[in-house]
Write a protein that holds these residues in place. Structure first.
Motif, PDB file in Angstrom:
ATOM      1  N   LYS A 196       0.741  -1.758  15.313  1.00 26.93           N
ATOM      2  CA  LYS A 196       0.575  -1.185  13.866  1.00 26.93           C
ATOM      3  C   LYS A 196       0.767   0.411  13.819  1.00 26.93           C
ATOM      4  O   LYS A 196       0.398   0.942  12.871  1.00 26.93           O
ATOM      5  CB  LYS A 196      -0.694  -1.366  13.176  1.00 26.93           C
ATOM      6  CG  LYS A 196      -1.163  -3.115  13.037  1.00 26.93           C
ATOM      7  CD  LYS A 196      -2.029  -3.533  12.487  1.00 26.93           C
ATOM      8  CE  LYS A 196      -2.314  -4.881  12.168  1.00 26.93           C
ATOM      9  NZ  LYS A 196      -3.634  -5.253  11.588  1.00 26.93           N
ATOM     10  N   GLU A 243       0.598  -6.101   8.700  1.00 21.74           N
ATOM     11  CA  GLU A 243      -0.224  -5.796   7.279  1.00 21.74           C
ATOM     12  C   GLU A 243      -0.266  -4.339   6.809  1.00 21.74           C
ATOM     13  O   GLU A 243      -1.277  -3.811   6.456  1.00 21.74           O
ATOM     14  CB  GLU A 243      -1.746  -5.988   7.899  1.00 21.74           C
ATOM     15  CG  GLU A 243      -1.890  -7.457   8.449  1.00 21.74           C
ATOM     16  CD  GLU A 243      -3.360  -7.693   8.884  1.00 21.74           C
ATOM     17  OE1 GLU A 243      -3.992  -6.544   9.203  1.00 21.74           O
ATOM     18  OE2 GLU A 243      -3.852  -8.857   8.915  1.00 21.74           O
ATOM     19  N   ASP A 244       0.792  -3.681   6.853  1.00 20.86           N
ATOM     20  CA  ASP A 244       1.019  -2.457   6.149  1.00 20.86           C
ATOM     21  C   ASP A 244       2.170  -2.703   4.859  1.00 20.86           C
ATOM     22  O   ASP A 244       3.240  -2.907   5.169  1.00 20.86           O
ATOM     23  CB  ASP A 244       1.879  -1.562   7.195  1.00 20.86           C
ATOM     24  CG  ASP A 244       1.715  -0.086   6.889  1.00 20.86           C
ATOM     25  OD1 ASP A 244       2.127  -0.008   5.325  1.00 20.86           O
ATOM     26  OD2 ASP A 244       1.688   0.785   7.762  1.00 20.86           O
ATOM     27  N   LEU A 245       1.263  -2.309   3.705  1.00 20.70           N
ATOM     28  CA  LEU A 245       2.035  -2.409   2.485  1.00 20.70           C
ATOM     29  C   LEU A 245       3.081  -1.397   2.218  1.00 20.70           C
ATOM     30  O   LEU A 245       3.788  -1.860   1.185  1.00 20.70           O
ATOM     31  CB  LEU A 245       0.854  -2.379   1.239  1.00 20.70           C
ATOM     32  CG  LEU A 245      -0.247  -3.446   1.574  1.00 20.70           C
ATOM     33  CD1 LEU A 245      -1.279  -3.359   0.013  1.00 20.70           C
ATOM     34  CD2 LEU A 245       0.293  -4.886   1.639  1.00 20.70           C
ATOM     35  N   GLN A 246       3.315  -0.527   3.007  1.00 17.91           N
ATOM     36  CA  GLN A 246       4.255   0.477   2.751  1.00 17.91           C
ATOM     37  C   GLN A 246       5.815  -0.245   3.028  1.00 17.91           C
ATOM     38  O   GLN A 246       6.901   0.202   2.503  1.00 17.91           O
ATOM     39  CB  GLN A 246       4.297   1.692   3.575  1.00 17.91           C
ATOM     40  CG  GLN A 246       4.511   1.362   5.026  1.00 17.91           C
ATOM     41  CD  GLN A 246       4.550   2.861   5.909  1.00 17.91           C
ATOM     42  OE1 GLN A 246       5.389   3.778   5.403  1.00 17.91           O
ATOM     43  NE2 GLN A 246       3.569   2.939   6.819  1.00 17.91           N
ATOM     44  N   VAL A 252       6.535  -3.124   1.677  1.00 14.12           N
ATOM     45  CA  VAL A 252       6.653  -3.946   0.513  1.00 14.12           C
ATOM     46  C   VAL A 252       7.819  -3.676  -0.029  1.00 14.12           C
ATOM     47  O   VAL A 252       8.969  -4.803  -0.411  1.00 14.12           O
ATOM     48  CB  VAL A 252       5.440  -4.304  -0.209  1.00 14.12           C
ATOM     49  CG1 VAL A 252       5.741  -4.902  -1.374  1.00 14.12           C
ATOM     50  CG2 VAL A 252       4.424  -5.007   0.407  1.00 14.12           C
ATOM     51  N   SER A 289       7.192 -13.117   4.824  1.00 17.89           N
ATOM     52  CA  SER A 289       6.419 -11.915   5.136  1.00 17.89           C
ATOM     53  C   SER A 289       5.850 -11.323   3.840  1.00 17.89           C
ATOM     54  O   SER A 289       4.632 -10.884   3.843  1.00 17.89           O
ATOM     55  CB  SER A 289       7.261 -10.961   5.842  1.00 17.89           C
ATOM     56  OG  SER A 289       7.553 -11.150   7.109  1.00 17.89           O
ATOM     57  N   LEU A 290       6.097 -11.485   2.805  1.00 18.05           N
ATOM     58  CA  LEU A 290       5.636 -10.889   1.460  1.00 18.05           C
ATOM     59  C   LEU A 290       4.633 -11.841   1.181  1.00 18.05           C
ATOM     60  O   LEU A 290       3.431 -11.347   0.775  1.00 18.05           O
ATOM     61  CB  LEU A 290       6.609 -10.904   0.479  1.00 18.05           C
ATOM     62  CG  LEU A 290       7.723  -9.879   0.400  1.00 18.05           C
ATOM     63  CD1 LEU A 290       8.990 -10.352  -0.650  1.00 18.05           C
ATOM     64  CD2 LEU A 290       7.291  -8.655   0.182  1.00 18.05           C
ATOM     65  N   LEU A 296       1.686 -10.684   3.378  1.00 18.62           N
ATOM     66  CA  LEU A 296       1.254  -9.369   2.903  1.00 18.62           C
ATOM     67  C   LEU A 296       0.254  -9.427   1.735  1.00 18.62           C
ATOM     68  O   LEU A 296      -0.384  -8.510   1.384  1.00 18.62           O
ATOM     69  CB  LEU A 296       2.349  -8.370   2.686  1.00 18.62           C
ATOM     70  CG  LEU A 296       3.086  -7.860   4.131  1.00 18.62           C
ATOM     71  CD1 LEU A 296       4.418  -7.320   3.957  1.00 18.62           C
ATOM     72  CD2 LEU A 296       2.131  -7.051   5.075  1.00 18.62           C
ATOM     73  N   ASP A 323       1.038  -8.546  -1.575  1.00 16.08           N
ATOM     74  CA  ASP A 323       1.152  -7.780  -2.462  1.00 16.08           C
ATOM     75  C   ASP A 323       1.865  -8.261  -3.706  1.00 16.08           C
ATOM     76  O   ASP A 323       3.084  -8.661  -3.699  1.00 16.08           O
ATOM     77  CB  ASP A 323       1.942  -6.550  -1.882  1.00 16.08           C
ATOM     78  CG  ASP A 323       1.825  -5.338  -2.964  1.00 16.08           C
ATOM     79  OD1 ASP A 323       2.050  -5.520  -4.110  1.00 16.08           O
ATOM     80  OD2 ASP A 323       1.526  -4.060  -2.471  1.00 16.08           O
ATOM     81  N   ARG A 377       3.326  -7.217  -6.200  1.00 14.82           N
ATOM     82  CA  ARG A 377       4.523  -6.606  -6.737  1.00 14.82           C
ATOM     83  C   ARG A 377       5.720  -7.403  -6.578  1.00 14.82           C
ATOM     84  O   ARG A 377       6.717  -7.150  -6.962  1.00 14.82           O
ATOM     85  CB  ARG A 377       4.555  -5.075  -6.209  1.00 14.82           C
ATOM     86  CG  ARG A 377       3.729  -3.924  -6.609  1.00 14.82           C
ATOM     87  CD  ARG A 377       3.809  -2.647  -5.848  1.00 14.82           C
ATOM     88  NE  ARG A 377       3.551  -2.841  -4.328  1.00 14.82           N
ATOM     89  CZ  ARG A 377       3.741  -1.644  -3.313  1.00 14.82           C
ATOM     90  NH1 ARG A 377       4.386  -0.734  -3.689  1.00 14.82           N
ATOM     91  NH2 ARG A 377       3.363  -2.008  -2.091  1.00 14.82           N
ATOM     92  N   CYS A 378       5.714  -8.191  -5.659  1.00 21.04           N
ATOM     93  CA  CYS A 378       7.051  -8.812  -5.271  1.00 21.04           C
ATOM     94  C   CYS A 378       7.080 -10.261  -5.999  1.00 21.04           C
ATOM     95  O   CYS A 378       8.187 -10.706  -6.184  1.00 21.04           O
ATOM     96  CB  CYS A 378       6.893  -9.348  -3.757  1.00 21.04           C
ATOM     97  SG  CYS A 378       5.636 -10.586  -3.411  1.00 21.04           S
TER      98      CYS A 378
END
Length: 271
Positions: A43, A81-84, A86, A107-108, A111, A113, A115-116
């Motif tokens: 990571k 697991e890094d939302l940057q 996304v 992968s989304l 994660l 998030d 937003r997707c």
């Protein structure tokens, strides 16, 4: 042989070597490095930056026009697991490679998030007209199963009307993914029951996928049918483990629920 099984044949790396190879010239080394970074959950910021950059790679192409490095990078980013990552993954949903879009959707989902969600729903829209699937037979234009599973896991209640038509899709795996998502989003037992009924499918691969779906939603009425399904005991145990985890979460703090005890007994019988 799939991409990952080919990649796994590579040599052991250090983190420094993997990062260097990811940004190098050798295509095989780059693909292996991207897989390795995801496999070992590296990571470090440099790994995230390098894998995001790999989502735009143009050098690694198959004769059919696929992007193996993009696929590998998308899978790795889901594990880190890094939302940057996304926004870059969302952009990659427009990739012409079906398997890149599939890896991105998975992968989304990992994660988590939200937003997707609108972008995943958008991929379903061309297959639907007036609330029904277009009559185009077995449509393989999108990785519908991965998209539907992601929407269910993400709690995308706004997607219910878009998911509903896929419950009649001609491909069993897509239908099952739709049922899984609808149960997750509505908690209506009718969808869980339909997944259980589908365990009678004559195709072993379909039954294996259904076991995974039932384990993922933790559907307790599926416990006995899972234990009796015509599939490998190892897969039945994995599915029952999903039910058990759900039951443990629902148990009172001082004891196991009756459902948890039932599932544990079924697991014991399979061991």
């Amino acid at each position: 042989m799939n991409d990952e099984s080919q990649i796994e044949a590579g040599e052991p790396l250090t983190i420094a070597q993997a990062l260097e190879n990811l940004n190098g010239e050798d295509l095989g080394s780059r693909a292996y490095a991207s897989w390795w970074l995801g496999k070992f959950r590296v990571k470090e910021p440099a790994a995230i930056i390098g894998l995001i950059a790999a989502l735009n790679d143009e050098a690694d192409r198959t004769p059919e026009g696929g992007y193996p490095l993009r696929r590998s990078a998308a899978r790795a980013l889901g594990k880190l697991e890094d939302l940057q990552a996304v926004p870059a993954l969302i952009e990659c949903l427009n990739c012409t490679d079906f398997y890149v879009r599939e890896a991105v959707a998975q992968s989304l989902e990992m994660l988590g998030d939200v937003r997707c969600i609108p972008f995943l729903i958008e991929l379903l829209a061309p297959a639907i007209c007036d609330g029904k699937l277009l009559p185009n037979g077995e449509d393989f234009s999108q990785p519908y199963d991965a998209i539907l599973e992601a929407l269910g896991t993400l709690g995308a209640t706004t997607a219910v009307s878009s998911i509903q038509p896929f419950l009649e899709h001609p491909i069993p795996r897509v239908r099952a993914a739709g049922l899984r998502a609808m149960y997750q989003l509505t908690q209506d037992a009718v969808y869980g029951d339909r997944l259980v009924q589908a365990l009678a499918n004559s195709d072993l691969q379909v039954r294996r996928a259904l076991l995974s779906d039932l384990g993922a939603i933790g559907y307790l009425p599926a416990a006995v049918p899972i234990s009796q399904a015509h599939a490998e005991n190892s897969l039945k145990l994995i599915a029952l483990k999903g039910l058990l985890e759900t039951q443990i979460m629902l148990s009172p703090f001082d004891r196991l629920s009756d459902g948890a005890i039932e599932v544990m007994q079924l697991m014991d019988e399979l061991l």
